[in-house]
Design a protein around this motif. Structure first.
Motif, short mmCIF file in Angstrom:
data_model
loop_
_atom_site.label_atom_id
_atom_site.label_comp_id
_atom_site.label_asym_id
_atom_site.label_seq_id
_atom_site.Cartn_x
_atom_site.Cartn_y
_atom_site.Cartn_z
N SER B 62 12.98 45.85 27.50
CA SER B 62 14.35 45.88 27.00
C SER B 62 14.66 44.47 26.52
O SER B 62 13.81 43.59 26.60
CB SER B 62 15.31 46.26 28.13
OG SER B 62 15.22 45.26 29.15
N THR B 63 15.86 44.25 26.00
CA THR B 63 16.17 42.89 25.54
C THR B 63 16.16 41.92 26.71
O THR B 63 15.84 40.74 26.56
CB THR B 63 17.55 42.86 24.85
OG1 THR B 63 18.46 43.62 25.65
CG2 THR B 63 17.49 43.44 23.46
N GLN B 64 16.53 42.41 27.90
CA GLN B 64 16.55 41.52 29.07
C GLN B 64 15.15 41.20 29.56
O GLN B 64 14.88 40.09 29.99
CB GLN B 64 17.35 42.19 30.18
CG GLN B 64 18.75 41.67 30.11
CD GLN B 64 19.50 41.79 31.34
OE1 GLN B 64 19.44 42.80 32.02
NE2 GLN B 64 20.22 40.73 31.57
N HIS B 65 14.30 42.20 29.51
CA HIS B 65 12.91 42.03 29.95
C HIS B 65 12.01 42.52 28.82
O HIS B 65 11.60 43.68 28.82
CB HIS B 65 12.65 42.82 31.23
CG HIS B 65 13.56 42.47 32.34
ND1 HIS B 65 13.46 41.29 33.03
CD2 HIS B 65 14.62 43.13 32.87
CE1 HIS B 65 14.42 41.24 33.95
NE2 HIS B 65 15.14 42.34 33.85
N PRO B 66 11.71 41.63 27.86
CA PRO B 66 10.98 42.07 26.64
C PRO B 66 9.68 42.80 26.96
O PRO B 66 9.28 43.69 26.22
CB PRO B 66 10.71 40.76 25.91
CG PRO B 66 11.65 39.77 26.50
CD PRO B 66 11.98 40.21 27.87
#
Lengths: 325, 297
Positions: B62-66
């Motif tokens: 996700s954007t938080q955890h690429p």
């Protein structure tokens, strides 16, 4: 020829001797207290003493070495220390056979493919086919064994199993090759394909590049020009002259890549959980079973040295121009 | 002064050539990018290597955890970034050490010849009969089980055992390559002139012969580096080169396979891709270096 053979034989024996000294030093001298390493830190004094007695660790190092080396000639390698305690000879026999099957299948797949691709690349040096094969063998094929192996397990064995067309088949590649170590060849074969393909990819890049270099070098020789100028068709020049000469080194390359192949198999057998020599080595190291480690490494080195020795002889036989001195 | 200028010019020309060929340029860029991460990855990583806390477990990218998070809730992106320095330290410094020691040995035995050369060469043959991975496994397997006093020299050495093992397994190969170059170079006139002038052994080896060995050495070093990355990754994967919870790429792959792969495939795919990308980069670069050196000869 006899002098050549004797020289190679002497070299073989000398290398074997030096390697055995090295293995002995690494597994008997480097650890300091071998019994402590095998039994762990909580071992009782009595247990330590019993192990020292069994392995003859109280003897001087020279005596220990001679005893250890002699055990290879008499074929009595003692027992493993990891439980259940078993005869190393018996254990090794089955594992060598399993690794041998995997290696044989790998060579069967890899050699024709690598030679073909190498020849195609060499004949079309600098052209599209050559570029394509070079990029493939530089990138995709030169990935670490375990990356390729895991890709085959996760994408091919597990991922493609869901496809309808695959489900209509009776058989698909199994994701794990954890079979009974004493399985027969026909029982083992279905489990050999994916590990063998992985090993093939590892070997491929190496052999392709050498075959390609051999062909390119041979094409530059004067006799190729002479033959071409005499009006001999290109195909005949290539097949009757160039390939014969270019492929002689390939025979040796294949024999000497045994070491390369065997170390690749350590990782591949671990990835696929295949009961060969390599997985046994990792098991032995994780269980601090030094006598088993020694035996496995020694057997592997002997196999590699025999392969190298055979390569030398083959090279001399195939290439009568080589100076045999 | 002249000498320094010449060396700087040579290096600059070499770098220009590296970026002159597209394949080599791509490879070099990849390697430089990873080298940058090796130095700054630790500072740039958004999370700690073993930070869990509020991080969701097995979360998809996700954007938080690429790169997603692993089954323990560690940020895979951060672990890959931080792990870069470990692979460069082990493979890079190990190769460097092997090149240094191997060069000295190769120059010396190649120039001296005689029984020293003969004896050393046989030992090198014996060492080379053992595949690098096998030798590394045996040494590391033994070292791992030694009980060493914290703070002692042995303890320090054991902590860097993978780096040292890389050096040990590659010294013989480098020594053999340098030796065979030296054998050829020592017959040239400038070396004989130096000998007749009465120059010292060190001067002849390092000022006269060494510069001519450099091209061969650069090719060999780049090749060794790519094999060393292979070896370090494989050792980590086999669980013998690194201990959990180190963010070692090989170990990350091993921890994420099997049952964990079904839950968090990204925890395996990204470190595996990092290894693959670095290996491809180094291979493309070393191939380019070989071509440049061959052309200039």
């Amino acid at each position: 020829m006899i002098r050549f053979l004797l020289r190679r034989l002497a070299f073989f024996v000398l290398t074997l001797f030096l390697t055995s000294l090295l293995i002995f030093a690494l597994t008997r001298v480097l650890p300091g207290d071998v019994a402590q390493v095998i039994l762990g830190r909580e071992a009782t004094d009595a247990a330590l003493e019993a192990t020292r007695e069994e392995l003859g660790l109280n003897e001087p190092l020279l005596v220990q070495y001679v005893d250890w080396a002699a055990s290879f000639f008499t074929g009595d390698l003692g027992q493993t220390f990891s439980s259940p305690r078993r005869d190393i000879n018996e254990l090794l026999g089955a594992r060598v056979l399993n690794s041998g099957r995997l290696a044989a299948l790998t060579l069967l797949l890899a050699v024709p493919l690598a030679v073909t691709l190498g020849v195609v690349a060499g004949l079309s040096e600098g052209k599209f086919a050559d570029g394509l094969i070079s990029i493939l063998s530089l990138s995709v094929v030169s990935l670490p064994e375990f990356v390729t192996g895991l890709f085959l397990i996760n994408v091919v064995a597990l991922g493609m199993r869901q496809l309808p067309i695959i489900q209509s088949l009776d058989w698909w590649f199994p994701a794990s090759s954890s079979i009974n170590p004493n399985a027969t060849f026909s029982e083992a074969l279905p489990f050999l394909w994916l590990p063998a393909i992985t090993a093939t990819l590892v070997l491929l890049a190496y052999v392709i590049r050498l075959v390609r270099a051999g062909v390119i070098e041979e094409l530059k020789k004067d006799y190729v020009n002479t033959a071409t100028l005499k009006g001999i068709p290109r195909r005949r020049v290539v097949f009757n002259h160039v390939l014969r000469n270019a492929l002689i080194p390939t025979v040796t390359v294949i024999a000497t890549s045994t070491g390369w192949l065997l170390s690749g198999l350590v990782v591949i057998e671990f990835v696929f959980n295949y009961p060969g020599l390599g997985r046994l080595l990792i098991f032995a190291i994780n269980n601090r079973d030094l006598p088993l480690v020694q035996a496995i490494v020694m057997v592997t080195v002997v196999i590699i040295l025999i392969a190298n020795f055979t390569a030398d002889i083959l090279y001399a036989v195939l290439n009568p121009r080589i100076k045999l001195a | 002064m002249d000498n320094i200028q010449r060396i700087v010019q040579g290096v600059l020309r070499f770098i220009r050539q590296l970026f002159g060929d597209p394949q080599t340029a791509v490879g070099t860029t990849i390697v430089l990018l990873f080298l940058f991460l090796a130095f700054f990855g630790n500072a740039l990583a958004p999370y700690g290597a073993n930070e869990t806390g509020d991080i969701p477990v097995s979360a998809a990218p996700s954007t938080q955890h690429p790169f997603g998070t692993d089954t323990l809730g560690r940020d895979v992106f951060s672990r890959v970034m931080i792990g870069t320095s470990s692979i460069f330290q082990k493979a890079g410094l190990g190769t460097l050490l092997a090149v240094l020691i191997g060069t000295v040995i190769g120059l010396y035995i190649g120039y001296q010849g005689g029984w020293i050369d003969e004896a050393t060469s046989r030992v090198i043959d014996a060492l080379l009969a053992m595949p690098a991975l096998l030798l590394a496994l045996v040494i590391l397997g033994v070292i791992r089980n030694l009980s060493l006093e914290q703070g002692s020299l042995q303890f320090l050495l054991a902590r860097n055992s993978v780096l040292l093992v890389i050096a040990v397994v590659y010294v013989p190969i480098v020594a053999r390559v340098v030796r065979s170059s030296t054998l050829e170079i020592k017959t040239r006139e400038f070396v004989q002139a130096a000998r007749i002038r009465g120059e010292s052994l060190g001067y002849i080896l390092f000022r006269e012969i060494f510069p001519s060995v450099v091209p061969t050495l650069v090719v060999e070093a780049s090749l060794r580096f790519s094999y060393a990355i292979f070896l370090v990754a494989a050792l980590g994967f086999l669980g013998i080169g690194a201990n959990p919870p180190t963010p070692d790429w090989g170990l990350m792959v091993e921890e994420a396979r099997g049952g964990n792969y079904n839950i968090a495939p990204w925890a395996l795919n990204f470190p595996a891709a990092a290894i693959a990308l670095l290996v491809v980069g180094v291979n493309l670069m070393s191939d380019g270096i070989k071509n440049i050196v061959q052309k200039s000869e």
